[in-house]
Design a protein around this motif. Structure first.
Motif, mmCIF file in Angstrom:
data_model
loop_
_atom_site.group_PDB
_atom_site.id
_atom_site.type_symbol
_atom_site.label_atom_id
_atom_site.label_comp_id
_atom_site.label_asym_id
_atom_site.label_seq_id
_atom_site.Cartn_x
_atom_site.Cartn_y
_atom_site.Cartn_z
ATOM 1 N N ARG A 1 37.009 13.002 -65.408
ATOM 2 C CA ARG A 1 36.261 14.266 -65.320
ATOM 3 C C ARG A 1 35.254 14.225 -64.177
ATOM 4 N N HIS B 1 44.170 22.446 -67.677
ATOM 5 C CA HIS B 1 43.262 21.637 -68.492
ATOM 6 C C HIS B 1 43.601 20.161 -68.314
ATOM 7 N N SER B 2 42.584 19.273 -68.332
ATOM 8 C CA SER B 2 42.790 17.818 -68.316
ATOM 9 C C SER B 2 42.619 17.282 -69.724
ATOM 10 N N HIS B 3 43.352 16.235 -70.038
ATOM 11 C CA HIS B 3 43.284 15.597 -71.359
ATOM 12 C C HIS B 3 42.620 14.235 -71.215
ATOM 13 N N PRO C 1 40.598 22.096 -63.344
ATOM 14 C CA PRO C 1 41.282 23.338 -63.691
ATOM 15 C C PRO C 1 41.204 24.344 -62.542
#
Length: 182
Positions: free
Chosen positions: A146, A169-171, A153
């Motif tokens: 992050r 979206h990032s996981h 995004p």
């Protein structure tokens, strides 16, 4: 470290512990620290002792924060006995040690060394994720990703298939596999 800190004082503690994590390297001979070739097994064994030296140095300081001791000792410990030093008497790395370990590994992988070039960001992250014993470090990996904003995004990415997509979206548990829209 902000997701782990509840107030500015706690964030300052975390930052201080992270800053001091390698203080034990001050007891490692300069010729080993600055060696232009890979370390021999004996040199690497001595380098590994920096975690113990760090605890010795910090423990000699009055009013040392126990978190600094933990991070100095545990920042190379990984799951299932991987890494070093071996845990004893219930000493396990906490979330701050995990973050320091992931960031330390990332820096070591991406920084050029006299004996190797630095990896690109994506390859460094893949290497960390594949490293044995890193399964419990997913929250720390997510924090690093992050902060790096590899593919925030809204950014356009090119997939391994050659297709273009937009990141939605990032996981945290799969930082190299964001949710995308074609």
């Amino acid at each position: 470290l902000q997701p782990f800190a509840r107030d500015p004082r706690e964030l300052a503690r975390f930052g201080q512990a992270a800053f001091l994590h390698d203080i034990g390297k001050s007891r490692i001979p300069r010729e080993i620290l600055q060696k232009r070739d890979r370390l021999t097994d004996e040199e690497f064994a001595l380098m590994q002792r920096h975690t113990e030296y760090g605890v010795e140095i910090l423990a000699s300081c009055p009013d040392v924060d126990p978190l600094a001791l933990e991070v100095a000792y545990c920042h190379h410990m990984r799951d299932q006995g991987h890494g070093y030093p071996k845990p004893f008497e219930g000493i396990r790395p906490g979330p701050v040690s995990d973050v320091v370990q992931v960031v330390d590994m990332f820096e070591a992988l991406t920084a050029p060394r006299p004996y190797k070039g630095g990896l690109d960001v994506a390859e460094a992250l893949r290497t960390i994720l594949k490293t044995p014993g890193m399964a419990s470090k997913k929250a720390a990996m997510g924090l690093l990703v992050r902060r790096l904003t590899l593919a925030p995004p809204g950014s356009e990415v090119v997939l391994e298939t050659g297709e273009h997509a937009i990141v939605l979206h990032s996981h945290d548990d799969a930082p190299l596999r964001p949710l995308v829209r074609f």
